[in-house]
Scaffold this motif. Structure first.
Motif, PDB file in Angstrom:
ATOM      1  N   PRO A  52       0.938  -1.177   0.089  1.00 49.93           N
ATOM      2  CA  PRO A  52      -0.053   0.218   0.042  1.00 49.93           C
ATOM      3  C   PRO A  52       0.772   1.215   0.122  1.00 49.93           C
ATOM      4  CG  PRO A  52      -0.768  -1.445   1.524  1.00 49.93           C
ATOM      5  CD  PRO A  52       0.797  -2.029   1.300  1.00 49.93           C
ATOM      6  N   ASN A  53       0.143   2.302  -0.255  1.00 50.62           N
ATOM      7  CA  ASN A  53       0.955   3.716  -0.292  1.00 50.62           C
ATOM      8  C   ASN A  53       1.233   4.219   1.086  1.00 50.62           C
ATOM      9  OD1 ASN A  53      -1.030   5.216   0.844  1.00 50.62           O
ATOM     10  ND2 ASN A  53      -2.144   5.319  -0.973  1.00 50.62           N
ATOM     11  N   GLU A  54       2.128   4.909   1.261  1.00 48.20           N
ATOM     12  CA  GLU A  54       2.781   5.386   2.426  1.00 48.20           C
ATOM     13  C   GLU A  54       1.758   5.843   3.538  1.00 48.20           C
ATOM     14  OE1 GLU A  54       5.989   8.454   4.365  1.00 48.20           O
ATOM     15  OE2 GLU A  54       5.811   8.296   2.169  1.00 48.20           O
ATOM     16  N   ALA A  55       0.785   6.385   3.159  1.00 48.48           N
ATOM     17  CA  ALA A  55      -0.280   6.833   4.062  1.00 48.48           C
ATOM     18  C   ALA A  55      -1.025   5.654   4.619  1.00 48.48           C
ATOM     19  CB  ALA A  55      -1.098   8.181   3.434  1.00 48.48           C
ATOM     20  N   SER A  56      -1.188   4.795   3.600  1.00 47.19           N
ATOM     21  CA  SER A  56      -2.269   3.651   4.037  1.00 47.19           C
ATOM     22  C   SER A  56      -1.526   2.724   4.956  1.00 47.19           C
ATOM     23  CB  SER A  56      -2.743   2.628   2.742  1.00 47.19           C
ATOM     24  OG  SER A  56      -3.574   3.649   1.982  1.00 47.19           O
ATOM     25  N   ARG A  57      -0.036   2.505   4.522  1.00 46.52           N
ATOM     26  CA  ARG A  57       0.667   1.761   5.466  1.00 46.52           C
ATOM     27  C   ARG A  57       0.877   2.290   6.868  1.00 46.52           C
ATOM     28  NH1 ARG A  57       4.590   1.550   1.084  1.00 46.52           N
ATOM     29  NH2 ARG A  57       5.804   3.013   2.350  1.00 46.52           N
ATOM     30  N   ALA A  58       0.998   3.774   7.123  1.00 43.49           N
ATOM     31  CA  ALA A  58       0.820   4.177   8.293  1.00 43.49           C
ATOM     32  C   ALA A  58      -0.327   4.146   9.080  1.00 43.49           C
ATOM     33  CB  ALA A  58       1.398   5.804   8.310  1.00 43.49           C
ATOM     34  N   TYR A  59      -1.512   4.300   8.471  1.00 47.01           N
ATOM     35  CA  TYR A  59      -2.663   4.228   9.160  1.00 47.01           C
ATOM     36  C   TYR A  59      -3.078   2.718   9.810  1.00 47.01           C
ATOM     37  CZ  TYR A  59      -7.777   4.549  10.139  1.00 47.01           C
ATOM     38  OH  TYR A  59      -8.960   4.589  10.791  1.00 47.01           O
ATOM     39  N   ILE A  60      -2.808   1.871   8.701  1.00 48.13           N
ATOM     40  CA  ILE A  60      -3.031   0.266   9.262  1.00 48.13           C
ATOM     41  C   ILE A  60      -2.158  -0.017  10.371  1.00 48.13           C
ATOM     42  CG2 ILE A  60      -2.764  -1.965   8.411  1.00 48.13           C
ATOM     43  CD1 ILE A  60      -3.473  -1.005   5.561  1.00 48.13           C
ATOM     44  N   GLU A  61      -0.921   0.463  10.285  1.00 49.12           N
ATOM     45  CA  GLU A  61       0.185   0.013  11.406  1.00 49.12           C
ATOM     46  C   GLU A  61      -0.347   0.679  12.749  1.00 49.12           C
ATOM     47  OE1 GLU A  61       3.766   1.442   9.997  1.00 49.12           O
ATOM     48  OE2 GLU A  61       4.133  -0.097   8.576  1.00 49.12           O
ATOM     49  N   LYS A  62      -1.101   1.876  12.807  1.00 53.52           N
ATOM     50  CA  LYS A  62      -1.393   2.773  13.972  1.00 53.52           C
ATOM     51  C   LYS A  62      -2.559   2.147  14.394  1.00 53.52           C
ATOM     52  CE  LYS A  62      -1.752   7.214  16.117  1.00 53.52           C
ATOM     53  NZ  LYS A  62      -1.575   8.879  15.839  1.00 53.52           N
ATOM     54  N   TYR A  63      -3.754   2.023  13.416  1.00 50.02           N
ATOM     55  CA  TYR A  63      -5.185   1.619  13.801  1.00 50.02           C
ATOM     56  C   TYR A  63      -5.599   0.345  13.490  1.00 50.02           C
ATOM     57  CZ  TYR A  63      -5.331   6.869  14.423  1.00 50.02           C
ATOM     58  OH  TYR A  63      -4.724   8.024  15.066  1.00 50.02           O
ATOM     59  N   GLY A  64      -4.792  -0.274  12.687  1.00 43.06           N
ATOM     60  CA  GLY A  64      -5.407  -1.684  12.397  1.00 43.06           C
ATOM     61  C   GLY A  64      -6.466  -1.443  11.330  1.00 43.06           C
ATOM     62  N   ILE A  65      -6.943  -2.925  10.956  1.00 41.84           N
ATOM     63  CA  ILE A  65      -8.186  -2.756   9.729  1.00 41.84           C
ATOM     64  C   ILE A  65      -9.296  -3.032  10.721  1.00 41.84           C
ATOM     65  CG2 ILE A  65      -8.977  -3.920   7.971  1.00 41.84           C
ATOM     66  CD1 ILE A  65      -5.916  -4.724   7.257  1.00 41.84           C
ATOM     67  N   PRO A  66     -10.482  -2.358  10.316  1.00 40.42           N
ATOM     68  CA  PRO A  66     -11.601  -2.365  11.105  1.00 40.42           C
ATOM     69  C   PRO A  66     -12.528  -3.501  10.114  1.00 40.42           C
ATOM     70  CG  PRO A  66     -11.775  -0.331   9.900  1.00 40.42           C
ATOM     71  CD  PRO A  66     -10.400  -0.926   9.682  1.00 40.42           C
ATOM     72  N   TYR A  67     -12.205  -4.700  10.487  1.00 42.09           N
ATOM     73  CA  TYR A  67     -13.135  -5.644   9.702  1.00 42.09           C
ATOM     74  C   TYR A  67     -14.558  -5.704  10.174  1.00 42.09           C
ATOM     75  CZ  TYR A  67      -8.448  -7.848   8.107  1.00 42.09           C
ATOM     76  OH  TYR A  67      -7.437  -8.194   7.376  1.00 42.09           O
ATOM     77  N   ASP A  68     -14.984  -5.415  11.070  1.00 47.19           N
ATOM     78  CA  ASP A  68     -16.282  -5.548  11.764  1.00 47.19           C
ATOM     79  C   ASP A  68     -17.132  -4.438  11.151  1.00 47.19           C
ATOM     80  OD1 ASP A  68     -15.016  -3.456  13.246  1.00 47.19           O
ATOM     81  OD2 ASP A  68     -15.993  -4.356  15.166  1.00 47.19           O
ATOM     82  N   SER A  69     -16.833  -3.302  10.390  1.00 50.75           N
ATOM     83  CA  SER A  69     -17.422  -2.122  10.216  1.00 50.75           C
ATOM     84  C   SER A  69     -18.058  -2.356   8.920  1.00 50.75           C
ATOM     85  CB  SER A  69     -16.529  -1.062  10.371  1.00 50.75           C
ATOM     86  OG  SER A  69     -15.648  -1.094   9.349  1.00 50.75           O
ATOM     87  N   TRP A  70     -18.016  -3.275   7.892  1.00 53.66           N
ATOM     88  CA  TRP A  70     -18.471  -3.288   6.489  1.00 53.66           C
ATOM     89  C   TRP A  70     -19.719  -4.393   6.404  1.00 53.66           C
ATOM     90  CZ3 TRP A  70     -12.774  -3.457   6.613  1.00 53.66           C
ATOM     91  CH2 TRP A  70     -12.137  -2.421   6.649  1.00 53.66           C
TER      92      TRP A  70
END
Length: 207
Positions: free
Chosen positions: A189-207
């Motif tokens: 993923p791009n830099e911003a996406s990587r940074a977000y996922i590393e900090k907050y994870g993936i909200p699997y339960d929200s979709w």
């Protein structure tokens, strides 16, 4: 397996009130997707292979202020193309790489008859962009692709409220990217996406 092409000449039986309809794809913020193929099948069982491929529309804000949880009330049209020569859609097949995980998924999305009827119905609506009233048609199918293989579909039109079409759970493609031909490689993923996922994870339960 994706639908196969049908040979022979083609003639539309019912004239659509527009030249073509559009197929678009988007994702929640930061959850980048690479579409290997999106194939459309119309009501005459004609297959339009690779009606769309490539990067789905994604917002990856560098300040990490985006919110990938859930779906917007009014989704954008997404990255896509006009499906030229097609009659009304019956089925959408999509195979994509979820770069946030990473994982490869596929999904078969059946388009309901009620959605096709809505695609033929003109509605009087006010367009603020043009500052005038028009007869609008919902001639855009937008597909949201989320981690975990979740797909969400809306029917949209210029200046018209979107209609919720379907939520479909895709399945994992065990052979991986491009049916195993990519040796398991996923583009990061791009830099911003990587940074977000590393900090907050993936909200699997929200979709």
């Amino acid at each position: 397996m994706a639908p196969k092409d049908e040979g022979g000449c083609y003639r539309r039986e019912v004239k659509l009130p527009y030249d073509s309809w559009r197929l678009g794809f988007g994702t929640p913020d930061y959850m980048e997707v690479w579409i290997e193929t999106a194939d459309a099948v119309d009501v005459r069982d004609r297959a339009f292979r690779r009606a769309m491929s490539g990067i789905a529309s994604t917002q990856s804000r560098k300040n990490l202020k985006g919110n990938p949880r859930g779906w917007p009330q009014r989704p954008g049209a997404g990255a896509g193309k006009q499906v030229l020569g097609a009659d009304l859609p019956r089925l959408i097949y999509v195979r994509w790489q979820s770069l946030a995980e990473p994982q490869t998924y596929e999904a078969y999305i059946v388009i309901p008859e009620s959605t096709r009827r809505a695609m033929l119905k003109g509605e009087k609506t006010y367009c603020a962009f043009d500052d005038k009233w028009i007869t609008g048609y919902r001639d855009m199918l937008t597909v949201g692709l989320a981690p975990g293989g979740v797909t969400r579909v809306w029917l949209m039109g210029a200046c018209l409220a979107p209609i919720d079409v379907a939520r479909v759970q895709g399945t994992v493609v065990k052979k991986g990217p491009y049916g195993g031909k990519a040796s398991g490689y996923y583009r990061p993923p791009n830099e911003a996406s990587r940074a977000y996922i590393e900090k907050y994870g993936i909200p699997y339960d929200s979709w």
